[in-house]
Each structure stands twice: as structure tokens, then as C-alpha cells.
Design an enzyme around this catalytic site. Structure first.
Site, mmCIF file in Angstrom:
data_model
loop_
_atom_site.group_PDB
_atom_site.id
_atom_site.type_symbol
_atom_site.label_atom_id
_atom_site.label_comp_id
_atom_site.label_asym_id
_atom_site.label_seq_id
_atom_site.Cartn_x
_atom_site.Cartn_y
_atom_site.Cartn_z
ATOM 1 N N GLU A 83 0.807 -1.221 0.000
ATOM 2 C CA GLU A 83 0.000 0.000 0.000
ATOM 3 C C GLU A 83 0.836 1.266 0.000
ATOM 4 O O GLU A 83 0.527 2.226 -0.706
ATOM 5 C CB GLU A 83 -0.925 -0.007 1.221
ATOM 6 C CG GLU A 83 -1.859 1.171 1.300
ATOM 7 C CD GLU A 83 -2.802 1.084 2.487
ATOM 8 O OE1 GLU A 83 -3.134 2.144 3.044
ATOM 9 O OE2 GLU A 83 -3.206 -0.030 2.855
ATOM 10 N N ASP A 84 1.909 1.299 0.783
ATOM 11 C CA ASP A 84 2.657 2.540 0.995
ATOM 12 C C ASP A 84 4.004 2.623 0.300
ATOM 13 O O ASP A 84 4.601 3.697 0.248
ATOM 14 C CB ASP A 84 2.892 2.764 2.498
ATOM 15 C CG ASP A 84 1.602 3.017 3.255
ATOM 16 O OD1 ASP A 84 0.602 3.396 2.622
ATOM 17 O OD2 ASP A 84 1.598 2.830 4.480
#
Length: 197
Positions: A83-84
Site C-alpha cells: 500500500e505505501d
């Protein structure tokens, strides 16, 4: 609950003392990758980002009824790298196997430019249907985030607590009632424990 401002090195030392007899190298490799992937990122409280996955792993390792299983701890350390950090499920699968990669994938929200209008509903449905280890990582992730809410804007804090009660508590009840009780308590508190406003 771990101090928000404990250094990554100290948190890792604590986790290393709790590594399972088998699979310790898997957890070490996950930590190395997560630390490199999150390098330069900071949390909302200003700490290096890696402290968050370390605290999530420590929450899971510290549960008396949970065997600190290596795959669970590895997934906790890696839970935000898709996600990051832009890593892919296939990259994780190549290094850590498809099971861990699938757990991390299901916990990863879609990119902001690729989110359909019903993404939140679909995301939480996938988490609710995920294998128990993935759900446990999500619960520990949410617990750690709730402790640090004092550093968020008041409106965002209220929204996050409401989302916790509406979306995460049902998952917690189905996964582990004790975790559900702690999430319920923290999602209703006006102040987080151990942090002065």
C-alpha cells in the site's frame, strides 16, 4: 501497548527476543525488507515509519494465547509495503511465499487513483473474509493506530473511531473477543492512554 516514541532498534530488539524457534530468519528478512521499503517515511507523530510495523508485530507476539508464528510476524512487519511503498504481491511472494503475500495484499487498500466508488465496502468485506492471521494483523494495526490518534486532527480522529466501530469491530468479534473489547475501548476513548494532550 508500546511507547509511540521508542526507537526502531529497541523495538526490534524486543521482537527478536520473542521470535519463534523455527522461522526466525523469515522474520528477520521481513524486517530487513520493511525497514528498507519504509526508509525516509515518517508516521503522523513524526517517528520513522518502521516503528509502526514493529509495534504491530510486537502486539501479536505479546498475546499469551497466540503462538508467535513466523509467518504472522513477517506479515505484520510487511503489512504496509504494498500500500505505501509500491511493492507488489508477486515480489513479496517470490521472497516470502504466496501465503504471506496474499495476507499482505488483502490488507492493502487500493491506490487513490484506482479506487472504485464502493472500494471501502469491498475492502472491509475482503478483510472480513480473509484468513485469521491476516485479520489478526489488521486488528493489531488498528489498535496501534488508535493509540496514536492524539496526533490527528479532531475530525479525522472522530471519523477513524467511527470507522473502527462500524467496520473493524465486527471483524474483531468474529476473530477474537478480547481484541474486540480493546478496540471497543480505544475507539470510544477521548484520549489515548499514555499520551498527554
Amino acid at each position: 501497548m508500546n511507547d509511540l516514541f521508542t526507537s526502531p532498534d529497541i523495538l526490534w530488539q524486543r521482537l527478536e527476543t520473542r521470535l519463534p524457534a523455527e522461522g526466525g530468519n523469515l522474520v528477520r528478512a521481513a524486517y530487513a525488507l520493511a525497514r528498507a521499503a519504509h526508509a525516509g517515511q515518517t508516521r503522523f507523530e513524526g517517528t520513522p515509519y518502521i516503528v509502526h510495523p514493529l509495534r504491530v508485530a510486537l502486539l501479536l507476539a505479546g498475546q499469551p494465547d497466540l503462538e508467535p508464528e513466523a509467518r504472522l510476524l513477517a506479515a505484520a512487519l510487511l503489512h504496509d509495503v504494498i500500500e505505501d511503498c509500491g511493492l507488489t504481491r508477486d515480489e513479496l511472494a517470490a521472497e516470502f511465499g504466496p501465503e504471506i503475500a496474499d495476507w499482505v495484499q488483502v490488507l492493502s487498500k487500493p491506490g487513490k487513483t484506482a479506487r472504485p466508488t464502493d472500494w471501502e465496502e469491498r475492502y472491509f468485506e475482503m478483510v472480513a473474509a480473509a484468513p485469521r492471521p491476516a485479520r489478526l494483523v489488521k486488528l493489531a494495526d488498528r489498535l496501534d493506530n488508535l493509540v496514536g490518534l492524539i496526533f490527528w486532527q479532531p475530525e479525522k480522529r472522530a471519523d477513524y473511531r467511527a470507522e473502527t466501530r462500524a467496520r473493524i469491530l465486527p471483524i474483531a468479534v468474529a476473530t477474537d473477543p478480547r481484541w474486540a473489547a480493546e478496540l471497543e475501548r480505544l475507539s470510544r476513548n477521548a484520549e489515548e492512554p499514555g499520551v498527554a494532550e
